[in-house]
Each structure stands twice: as structure tokens, then as C-alpha cells.
Design an enzyme around this catalytic site. Sequence first.
Site, PDB file in Angstrom:
ATOM      1  N   ASN A   1       4.770  12.173   8.572  1.00 25.43           N
ATOM      2  CA  ASN A   1       4.031  11.659   9.734  1.00 25.43           C
ATOM      3  C   ASN A   1       4.445  10.255  10.181  1.00 25.43           C
ATOM      4  O   ASN A   1       4.192   9.867  11.304  1.00 25.43           O
ATOM      5  CB  ASN A   1       2.521  11.759   9.507  1.00 25.43           C
ATOM      6  CG  ASN A   1       2.026  10.890   8.382  1.00 25.43           C
ATOM      7  OD1 ASN A   1       2.810  10.494   7.516  1.00 25.43           O
ATOM      8  ND2 ASN A   1       0.755  10.584   8.368  1.00 25.43           N
TER       9      ASN A   1
ATOM     10  N   CYS B   1      -3.185   9.981   7.316  1.00 29.33           N
ATOM     11  CA  CYS B   1      -4.025   9.954   6.118  1.00 29.33           C
ATOM     12  C   CYS B   1      -5.318   9.209   6.416  1.00 29.33           C
ATOM     13  O   CYS B   1      -6.373   9.526   5.882  1.00 29.33           O
ATOM     14  CB  CYS B   1      -3.286   9.277   4.968  1.00 29.33           C
ATOM     15  SG  CYS B   1      -2.770   7.605   5.342  1.00 29.33           S
TER      16      CYS B   1
ATOM     17  N   GLU C   1       0.325   7.050  -2.700  1.00 26.40           N
ATOM     18  CA  GLU C   1      -0.594   6.973  -1.553  1.00 26.40           C
ATOM     19  C   GLU C   1      -0.765   8.404  -1.051  1.00 26.40           C
ATOM     20  O   GLU C   1       0.186   9.008  -0.561  1.00 26.40           O
ATOM     21  CB  GLU C   1      -0.023   6.073  -0.451  1.00 26.40           C
ATOM     22  CG  GLU C   1       0.124   4.603  -0.841  1.00 26.40           C
ATOM     23  CD  GLU C   1      -1.197   3.890  -1.100  1.00 26.40           C
ATOM     24  OE1 GLU C   1      -2.274   4.453  -0.812  1.00 26.40           O
ATOM     25  OE2 GLU C   1      -1.139   2.760  -1.621  1.00 26.40           O
TER      26      GLU C   1
HETATM   27  P1  NAP Z   1       3.866  16.438   1.267  1.00 30.63           P
HETATM   28  O1  NAP Z   1       4.039  17.863   1.580  1.00 30.63           O
HETATM   29  O2  NAP Z   1       3.203  16.082  -0.005  1.00 30.63           O
HETATM   30  O3  NAP Z   1       5.332  15.797   1.324  1.00 30.63           O
HETATM   31  C1  NAP Z   1       5.545  14.429   1.148  1.00 30.63           C
HETATM   32  C2  NAP Z   1       6.949  14.201   0.613  1.00 30.63           C
HETATM   33  O4  NAP Z   1       7.045  14.765  -0.685  1.00 30.63           O
HETATM   34  C3  NAP Z   1       8.040  14.868   1.436  1.00 30.63           C
HETATM   35  O5  NAP Z   1       9.175  14.043   1.411  1.00 30.63           O
HETATM   36  C4  NAP Z   1       8.291  16.148   0.665  1.00 30.63           C
HETATM   37  O6  NAP Z   1       9.582  16.680   0.867  1.00 30.63           O
HETATM   38  C5  NAP Z   1       8.161  15.638  -0.748  1.00 30.63           C
HETATM   39  N1  NAP Z   1       7.894  16.672  -1.750  1.00 30.63           N
HETATM   40  C6  NAP Z   1       7.376  17.899  -1.595  1.00 30.63           C
HETATM   41  N2  NAP Z   1       7.297  18.526  -2.793  1.00 30.63           N
HETATM   42  C7  NAP Z   1       7.783  17.671  -3.720  1.00 30.63           C
HETATM   43  C8  NAP Z   1       7.969  17.712  -5.125  1.00 30.63           C
HETATM   44  N3  NAP Z   1       7.647  18.773  -5.862  1.00 30.63           N
HETATM   45  N4  NAP Z   1       8.488  16.631  -5.721  1.00 30.63           N
HETATM   46  C9  NAP Z   1       8.811  15.536  -5.036  1.00 30.63           C
HETATM   47  N5  NAP Z   1       8.679  15.432  -3.697  1.00 30.63           N
HETATM   48  C10 NAP Z   1       8.160  16.490  -3.048  1.00 30.63           C
HETATM   49  O7  NAP Z   1       3.065  15.691   2.434  1.00 30.63           O
HETATM   50  P2  NAP Z   1       3.304  15.739   3.997  1.00 30.63           P
HETATM   51  O8  NAP Z   1       2.898  17.078   4.504  1.00 30.63           O
HETATM   52  O9  NAP Z   1       4.665  15.238   4.332  1.00 30.63           O
HETATM   53  O10 NAP Z   1       2.269  14.616   4.497  1.00 30.63           O
HETATM   54  C11 NAP Z   1       0.917  14.900   4.697  1.00 30.63           C
HETATM   55  C12 NAP Z   1       0.075  14.450   3.532  1.00 30.63           C
HETATM   56  O11 NAP Z   1       0.413  13.130   3.168  1.00 30.63           O
HETATM   57  C13 NAP Z   1      -1.405  14.391   3.857  1.00 30.63           C
HETATM   58  O12 NAP Z   1      -2.143  14.839   2.752  1.00 30.63           O
HETATM   59  C14 NAP Z   1      -1.651  12.921   4.102  1.00 30.63           C
HETATM   60  O13 NAP Z   1      -2.992  12.523   3.930  1.00 30.63           O
HETATM   61  C15 NAP Z   1      -0.739  12.307   3.123  1.00 30.63           C
HETATM   62  N6  NAP Z   1      -0.388  10.942   3.539  1.00 30.63           N
HETATM   63  C16 NAP Z   1      -0.940   9.906   2.846  1.00 30.63           C
HETATM   64  C17 NAP Z   1      -0.671   8.604   3.233  1.00 30.63           C
HETATM   65  C18 NAP Z   1      -1.262   7.426   2.515  1.00 30.63           C
HETATM   66  O14 NAP Z   1      -0.719   6.346   2.687  1.00 30.63           O
HETATM   67  N7  NAP Z   1      -2.326   7.556   1.758  1.00 30.63           N
HETATM   68  C19 NAP Z   1       0.185   8.373   4.306  1.00 30.63           C
HETATM   69  C20 NAP Z   1       0.733   9.458   4.978  1.00 30.63           C
HETATM   70  C21 NAP Z   1       0.443  10.749   4.577  1.00 30.63           C
HETATM   71  P3  NAP Z   1       9.796  17.891   1.894  1.00 30.63           P
HETATM   72  O15 NAP Z   1       9.495  17.351   3.234  1.00 30.63           O
HETATM   73  O16 NAP Z   1      11.213  18.239   1.680  1.00 30.63           O
HETATM   74  O17 NAP Z   1       8.858  18.982   1.482  1.00 30.63           O
HETATM   75  O1  G3H Z   2      -0.872   8.663   7.429  1.00 33.17           O
HETATM   76  C1  G3H Z   2      -1.115   7.649   6.805  1.00 33.17           C
HETATM   77  C2  G3H Z   2      -0.685   6.346   7.286  1.00 33.17           C
HETATM   78  O2  G3H Z   2      -0.611   5.465   6.209  1.00 33.17           O
HETATM   79  C3  G3H Z   2      -1.639   5.889   8.347  1.00 33.17           C
HETATM   80  O3  G3H Z   2      -1.216   4.717   8.936  1.00 33.17           O
HETATM   81  O4  G3H Z   2      -3.429   4.012   9.840  1.00 33.17           O
HETATM   82  O5  G3H Z   2      -1.319   2.930  10.606  1.00 33.17           O
HETATM   83  O6  G3H Z   2      -1.868   5.268  11.277  1.00 33.17           O
HETATM   84  P1  G3H Z   2      -2.001   4.201  10.242  1.00 33.17           P
END
Ligand code: NAP
Ligand code: G3H
Length: 472
Positions: free
Chosen positions: A152, A282, A248
Site C-alpha cells: 500500500n 493500516c 508493523e
Molecule cells: P502481506 O501480505 O503481509 O505482505 C507484506 C509483505 O510481506 C510483502 O512484501 C509480501 O510479499 C511479503 N510476504 C508475504 N509472505 C511472506 C512470507 N512468508 N515471508 C516473508 N515475507 C512475506 O501484507 P499486504 O497485503 O502487502 O499489506 C496489507 C497488510 O499490511 C494489512 O494487514 C495492513 O494493516 C498491514 N500494514 C501495516 C502497516 C503498519 O505500519 N502497521 C502499514 C501498512 C500495511 P508478496 O507481495 O510477494 O506477497
Molecule cells: O498502511 C499503513 C501506513 O503506515 C499508514 O500510513 O497513516 O500515513 O496513511 P498513513
Amino acid sequence: MEYKNLVNGEWVSSEKVIKINSPINNEEIGTIPAMTKEEADNAIKTAKIALKKWKNLAVVERAKYLYKAADILERDKDIIGNILAKEVSKGIKAAIGEVVRTADLIRYSAEEGLRTVGEIVEGGSFEAASKNKIAMVRREPMGLILAIAPFNYPVNLSASKIAPALIGGNVVLFKPPTQGAISSLLLVKAFYEAGIPAGVINTVTGRGSEIGDYLIEHPMVDFVNFTGSTGVGKRIGELAGMRPILLELGGKDGAIVAEDADLEKTAKDIVSGAFSYSGQRCTAIKRVLVVEEVADKLVQLIKIEVEKLKVGDPFENADITPLIDNKSADFIETLIKDALDKGAKALTPVKREGNLLWPVLFDEVTLDMQIAWEEPFGPILPIIRVKDVEEAIEICNTSEYGLQTSVFTRDIMRAFDIAKRLEVGTVQINNKTQRGPDNFPFLGIKGSGVGVQGIKYSIESMTKIKSIVIDW
Ligand code: NAP
Ligand code: G3H
């Protein structure tokens, strides 16, 4: 366009590639390599060799590369922003804004690195004989940082790991999100063009499900810095063993609305917090907990704001754009169905075309519904009516997540009291939940993460203390 990985200062391809299509119209944007384990091994080894020189450079020398990279990013903001908008279906203005925000983050990281100093601790506090001892407390790099970013914010959330790691004297192995990898590689290209020494940043593209475990378990990786879903974060926690990690993860940020809130402002903040980038943040507001006394009025105001949202094309700056993929839209549909089956009242039409979902506002959501607890990562906002603020705090604290909560009230002392009792990393008073500005600490507790980000905090997280004691 065939995009390549940066390994030891060279752009390299792999035998297998992954096609990247736009979630907007399925247009193919380019291909990225699916790196093999052997190729990843080579990237890791060259990074470890580069570490020796990089960590011994004066911080002011390291900072020069960061400043140059930031200028290059800013110069290329329109080109990178355009690809970013296409690749992850983000509004073009927001996409260009992400690139500019990132250039600022990189510059601030360089400056914060220059301000990172150690300390002297005096002896003599526990036994008189130790009075001539001093400890020099220094910060040293962790070594090789494995940085893994989500789709994202493929530029900003990647740089928020890379820049603080580099200025702290670490080298980086960067695994971009697959959908978002092209934008991430363009970020890395800015460091390359800035002349960063070979091996200091190496990239590994490929599906996380195929190569992720291998990278995390690799014995030469010293630290894992991950942003993404709670499921993958938990797995990283299991695999990392004794190595330090920064996670995170997901959230279910609530907005608590007290009876004395400024309801007009609250409604505007809630809608922008819940629906920007179609709720794929997130920190999006993912449930509203409003005190019954003002619920009817607030719901009416929120509905007016939701109806103003423009649905459609990111290049026309629509607020609600196609979701990252069909799977995400399917998941949200199951949440919608569950809510409707259990009696929630949809205040806006439920409509879907492929991966484009119209914003849904639900009133009368009850705690037996999945949408009351689960993170949808899409344009859906549930409203839960509560008898008082006490009940709202209790519901927030029952969540498996602990990222942020917003509190809307005109009584500032009451806001502080509520903030003290909420089990989250950050409480926003009279504003939407959000990560920035990027120098603020950013953290989740419980299922939302481990450790603290935010430029200074990220540098601290990715450096370790060495204490050198001398008698004088
Ligand atoms: P995701 O599916 O967990 O993927 C995140 C990253 O991890 C991608 O680069 C993905 O690669 C990689 N990945 C997937 N499986 C893995 C494994 N087994 N080992 C190591 N890496 C792996 O998350 P997303 O769909 O990209 O993002 C959405 C989620 O992220 C939401 O739950 C959101 O709340 C959370 N998020 C949290 C924050 C925060 O700062 N708290 C910020 C942004 C997003 P691939 O793309 O190749 O699968
Ligand atoms: O998706 C998670 C990001 O850390 C959110 O950042 O609050 O600046 O949109 P933002």
C-alpha cells in the site's frame, strides 16, 4: 519493460519472471524477476562484504548519498508517481505525494543520523570503588537488515526502513511487495543513481510465499524489519529465533465519539480517515464507537460525507479506486454479507464491479458481526452504538489489535484520561488515525506489532548499544 534487481551495484535478471498488471484495468506494466534462493544467497553475501566499508564511513559521508537520492526522487516524482498510481491503484495526486513525502523522509533520516550521538555514564552510584569508572555508550549497526514492505506504500514504507537503516551504518537486503515492486525498484534506482556503493542495498524480488521464509531464516540476516499483515508478522516472529525484529502489522483502529464532540468536524475526519486510498491503510479508521445520545446526528453527518466520495479512476483522483486485487474484494464481500445477515443496516448501496467496491457505511453493527472485529482493508465502515465512553473503551481494548484509536471530545482532560486507558500504540485526539508526520514514533502493540518506527526510533531500533568501560 523488464525490471531487474540491484545486486552488488549491477541490475540483474532471473530466469523466471513475474508479470505485474495494473489493478485498474489489468494492463501489463512490466515484469520483475522471481529470484531463486541461490541468487538471493549471492545478494546476501555481497551485502555482507559491503558492510565492512559502509559501517566505517563517517556518518556525514553516508548522509551525502541519502541527500542525493532524495533529490533524485523529487526530480522524478511525476514518473515514479505515475507508475505507482498504476501499479497499486492509488490516486495520482496521492501517489506523487507519496514520492515527495519519501524524499523528505530520506533527508530527515540523514539529518537525524547526524544527530545520533552516544552518551557517557558515570560510575560511583552503587559502590564507592566504582567512582572512577565511566561507560562510553555507543550505537553500532546491527549489520544486514532484511526490509520487507507491503503493497500500500511501496515507496514510502520501503524508504522508512531503508533510509534509517543505511544512515545507522547497516546494509540492506530489500524484499519489495510483489504488487508494488516496480515502484519500489524505482526508489532503489534513486539510491543507485546517487552512487551508493555496490552491495549496500541489494534487492530480492519474488513472491513472499515462495522466498520469504528462506530470507527470514537466512543465518546471515541480522535484523528483520517488516510491515504487512499480522499473519505474516506472526510467522516472522516464529522464524526469526533470537534475532531482533521490528514488526508493523494490521489494525482495527476505532474512533470513539463522545456526546460533547464537535460532530461536523468529527464526521469529516472519520470519513477521510476511513476511506482514503479506499481504506487500504493500516491506520484507516475501521470502526466508529459513538455514544447513543449523539449517534443519530453523527450517522447522518457521516452519510452525507460518504455520499460525496468519488468512485472510479485513480488518474481522475477518485477517492475510492479499484482494490489491489479481486481476492481482497471477495473477502470484503464476505464481511458485508455476514453483517447484512446479522441485521446491520447498510446506509449506502452495496455495489461491486470486479475489484471496485463502492463505499459501504453500516449502522447498527453489533459485536457478533465479523466486521466489528476484523480488518477489512477496504472501503467499509461499521458504526457501533454504545451507551457511554466506558463501553467504547472496553470494546477497543478487547481487540486483538493495538495500533491507534481516535478520541473525539471537546473536554481535553477527559481525552487524556481516555488516552491513558486505551491499549494502543498511539491515541489521536480530535483527529483521524494516521502514521505521519514521519518523525513521530509509530508503533502497534498486541497483534499490531513489535518495536517502534519513526525516523529517530527506527535508527535506534536498527542499531545496537555497545558499552565500553574504562577506569580513569
Ligand atoms: P502481506 O501480505 O503481509 O505482505 C507484506 C509483505 O510481506 C510483502 O512484501 C509480501 O510479499 C511479503 N510476504 C508475504 N509472505 C511472506 C512470507 N512468508 N515471508 C516473508 N515475507 C512475506 O501484507 P499486504 O497485503 O502487502 O499489506 C496489507 C497488510 O499490511 C494489512 O494487514 C495492513 O494493516 C498491514 N500494514 C501495516 C502497516 C503498519 O505500519 N502497521 C502499514 C501498512 C500495511 P508478496 O507481495 O510477494 O506477497
Ligand atoms: O498502511 C499503513 C501506513 O503506515 C499508514 O500510513 O497513516 O500515513 O496513511 P498513513
